[in-house]
Design a protein around this motif. Structure first.
Motif, PDB file in Angstrom:
ATOM      1  N   LEU A  35      30.883 -30.179 -14.289  1.00 26.31           N
ATOM      2  CA  LEU A  35      31.577 -29.608 -12.801  1.00 26.31           C
ATOM      3  C   LEU A  35      32.115 -30.700 -11.754  1.00 26.31           C
ATOM      4  O   LEU A  35      32.997 -30.587 -10.798  1.00 26.31           O
ATOM      5  N   LEU A  36      31.183 -31.444 -11.933  1.00 25.96           N
ATOM      6  CA  LEU A  36      31.346 -33.174 -11.121  1.00 25.96           C
ATOM      7  C   LEU A  36      32.222 -33.791 -11.246  1.00 25.96           C
ATOM      8  O   LEU A  36      31.595 -34.334 -12.340  1.00 25.96           O
ATOM      9  N   ARG A  37      33.003 -35.124 -10.769  1.00 29.64           N
ATOM     10  CA  ARG A  37      33.023 -36.071 -10.620  1.00 29.64           C
ATOM     11  C   ARG A  37      31.955 -37.444 -10.902  1.00 29.64           C
ATOM     12  O   ARG A  37      30.917 -36.889 -10.297  1.00 29.64           O
ATOM     13  N   GLN A  38      31.839 -37.466 -11.950  1.00 30.55           N
ATOM     14  CA  GLN A  38      30.684 -38.309 -12.542  1.00 30.55           C
ATOM     15  C   GLN A  38      30.797 -40.195 -11.524  1.00 30.55           C
ATOM     16  O   GLN A  38      32.323 -40.587 -11.891  1.00 30.55           O
ATOM     17  N   GLY A  39      30.252 -40.454 -11.372  1.00 34.38           N
ATOM     18  CA  GLY A  39      29.528 -41.934 -11.388  1.00 34.38           C
ATOM     19  C   GLY A  39      29.142 -42.081  -9.716  1.00 34.38           C
ATOM     20  O   GLY A  39      28.498 -41.107  -9.035  1.00 34.38           O
ATOM     21  N   GLU A  40      28.647 -43.735  -9.288  1.00 35.08           N
ATOM     22  CA  GLU A  40      27.310 -43.710  -8.453  1.00 35.08           C
ATOM     23  C   GLU A  40      27.860 -43.300  -6.884  1.00 35.08           C
ATOM     24  O   GLU A  40      27.359 -41.916  -6.213  1.00 35.08           O
ATOM     25  N   ARG A  41      29.316 -43.222  -6.538  1.00 32.21           N
ATOM     26  CA  ARG A  41      29.554 -42.365  -5.524  1.00 32.21           C
ATOM     27  C   ARG A  41      30.357 -41.320  -5.418  1.00 32.21           C
ATOM     28  O   ARG A  41      30.203 -40.511  -4.156  1.00 32.21           O
ATOM     29  N   TYR A  42      30.091 -41.198  -6.794  1.00 38.66           N
ATOM     30  CA  TYR A  42      30.545 -39.179  -6.447  1.00 38.66           C
ATOM     31  C   TYR A  42      29.306 -37.896  -7.013  1.00 38.66           C
ATOM     32  O   TYR A  42      28.183 -38.459  -5.856  1.00 38.66           O
ATOM     33  N   PRO A 144      31.377 -32.456  -1.704  1.00 38.40           N
ATOM     34  CA  PRO A 144      31.321 -32.786  -3.273  1.00 38.40           C
ATOM     35  C   PRO A 144      32.645 -32.721  -4.290  1.00 38.40           C
ATOM     36  O   PRO A 144      33.802 -32.611  -3.291  1.00 38.40           O
ATOM     37  N   TRP A 145      32.495 -33.613  -5.530  1.00 33.81           N
ATOM     38  CA  TRP A 145      33.749 -34.140  -5.900  1.00 33.81           C
ATOM     39  C   TRP A 145      33.706 -33.366  -6.905  1.00 33.81           C
ATOM     40  O   TRP A 145      33.186 -33.263  -8.261  1.00 33.81           O
ATOM     41  N   PHE A 146      34.909 -31.888  -7.094  1.00 37.47           N
ATOM     42  CA  PHE A 146      34.692 -31.146  -7.943  1.00 37.47           C
ATOM     43  C   PHE A 146      36.206 -31.819  -9.213  1.00 37.47           C
ATOM     44  O   PHE A 146      36.759 -32.142  -8.677  1.00 37.47           O
ATOM     45  N   ASN A 147      35.740 -32.099 -10.336  1.00 40.07           N
ATOM     46  CA  ASN A 147      36.974 -32.269 -11.147  1.00 40.07           C
ATOM     47  C   ASN A 147      37.887 -31.279 -11.263  1.00 40.07           C
ATOM     48  O   ASN A 147      37.856 -30.209 -10.881  1.00 40.07           O
ATOM     49  N   ARG A 148      38.734 -32.196 -11.230  1.00 38.55           N
ATOM     50  CA  ARG A 148      40.595 -31.792 -11.070  1.00 38.55           C
ATOM     51  C   ARG A 148      40.729 -30.733 -11.899  1.00 38.55           C
ATOM     52  O   ARG A 148      41.215 -29.736 -12.424  1.00 38.55           O
ATOM     53  N   VAL A 226      38.940 -32.697  -6.466  1.00 37.39           N
ATOM     54  CA  VAL A 226      39.320 -32.599  -4.980  1.00 37.39           C
ATOM     55  C   VAL A 226      37.603 -32.080  -4.578  1.00 37.39           C
ATOM     56  O   VAL A 226      36.861 -31.507  -5.484  1.00 37.39           O
ATOM     57  N   CYS A 227      37.156 -32.052  -2.695  1.00 34.10           N
ATOM     58  CA  CYS A 227      36.110 -31.963  -2.417  1.00 34.10           C
ATOM     59  C   CYS A 227      36.642 -30.889  -0.993  1.00 34.10           C
ATOM     60  O   CYS A 227      37.640 -30.630  -1.151  1.00 34.10           O
ATOM     61  N   VAL A 228      35.772 -30.306  -1.838  1.00 34.86           N
ATOM     62  CA  VAL A 228      35.421 -28.704  -0.094  1.00 34.86           C
ATOM     63  C   VAL A 228      34.428 -29.162  -0.363  1.00 34.86           C
ATOM     64  O   VAL A 228      33.336 -29.093  -0.810  1.00 34.86           O
ATOM     65  N   GLU A 229      34.126 -29.723   1.661  1.00 39.34           N
ATOM     66  CA  GLU A 229      32.555 -29.811   2.345  1.00 39.34           C
ATOM     67  C   GLU A 229      33.100 -29.219   3.633  1.00 39.34           C
ATOM     68  O   GLU A 229      33.348 -29.403   4.434  1.00 39.34           O
ATOM     69  N   PRO A 230      31.671 -28.131   3.254  1.00 41.09           N
ATOM     70  CA  PRO A 230      31.094 -27.183   4.297  1.00 41.09           C
ATOM     71  C   PRO A 230      30.618 -27.804   5.260  1.00 41.09           C
ATOM     72  O   PRO A 230      30.005 -29.073   5.094  1.00 41.09           O
ATOM     73  N   GLN A 231      30.435 -28.159   6.184  1.00 44.66           N
ATOM     74  CA  GLN A 231      29.676 -28.701   6.949  1.00 44.66           C
ATOM     75  C   GLN A 231      29.467 -27.896   9.116  1.00 44.66           C
ATOM     76  O   GLN A 231      29.939 -27.335   9.100  1.00 44.66           O
TER      77      GLN A 231
END
Length: 262
Positions: A35-42, A144-148, A226-231
């Motif tokens: 579900l999450l975009r892969q990579g060092e920054r993601y 989170p970086w969710f895969n589009r 897409v990012c959905v960021e609770p804070q």
């Protein structure tokens, strides 16, 4: 205390936790689908001790003006912990606890604890910030970086915020509140009843991001994710809506992602 990757499993869900890469969630696989975009920054990284941008990297700390490095000029963005070392406190098959000691450039000593708890149909992330010596303003959030796409139709976002923070030319909230506008977004929204955002990959999966916190940033300007960021507060909140961490009162927040197959 190592910082090697940790794998959690529950049912057909699998989560990787990467203490050695800023304490981020490296992946969330459900039935083998990532579900999450892969990579060092993601993946999904912790935003602490602040979320989003601080205007010109400066904030008031009592009567003192503090300057953070401008890692997103002209601002400082997303805290320091995602660039720091995390250590594993304990793990089980479906839960990991990792910690990070606040250090330069952050001016105060303190500890961040992140609990990652996986169930068959949900993932709960709980973060706390403790102050050792003196009090300081802080924020907690997740990015989170969710895969589009999960291989089918693009994800759809559904949420009903009470307002949208007006975004200035400097990308920071102006302090004005607007009726929510259509995307694409790199914007902060207010949800006084708690964050509640549903991501639906049609015909595949529905995932709800919930939190008792009242603020969420939605970022969907990238093609891949897409990012959905609770804070715990809005961008620049160390200046506009500071939450004080004291040796007696830590700051704690949590978010739960719950899913079901369609």
């Amino acid at each position: 205390m190592s910082n090697e990757d940790i794998t959690l499993t529950a049912g057909d869900a699998e989560v990787s936790v990467r203490p050695g890469n800023g304490g981020r969630i490296g992946g969330l696989r459900i039935g083998g689908v990532e579900l999450l975009r892969q990579g060092e920054r993601y993946g999904c990284f912790p935003m602490v001790p602040w979320c989003g941008r601080i205007k010109e990297g400066r904030f008031m700390d009592g009567a003192t003006v503090r300057q953070m490095p401008l890692n997103s000029p002209p601002h400082a963005i997303h805290g320091t912990a995602r660039d720091g070392d995390w250590h594993t406190a304990r793990t089980s098959a479906d839960e990991a606890v990792i910690t990070h000691d606040l250090a330069d450039p952050w001016p105060h000593r303190g500890r961040v604890t992140h609990v990652v708890a996986l169930a068959e149909d949900s993932l709960t992330l709980t973060m706390s910030v403790e102050a050792y010596d003196d009090s300081f303003p802080a924020q907690i959030g997740w990015h989170p970086w969710f895969n589009r796409s999960l291989g089918g139709e693009d994800v759809r976002l559904d949420f009903k915020p009470a307002w949208q923070e007006e975004r200035g030319a400097d990308h920071l909230p102006t302090g004005n509140r607007l009726d929510p506008r259509p995307g694409p977004w790199d914007d902060c929204f207010g949800m006084p009843g708690g964050v509640d955002v549903t991501l639906t990959w049609p015909g595949q999966l529905e995932l709800r991001v919930t939190s008792r916190e009242e603020w969420v940033v939605v970022y969907d300007e990238q093609a891949e994710a897409v990012c959905v960021e609770p804070q715990t507060g809005p961008p620049n909140g160390l200046n506009t809506l500071p939450r004080l961490v004291t040796p007696l009162e830590p700051l704690e927040a949590s978010t739960t992602w719950s899913w079901r197959r369609l």
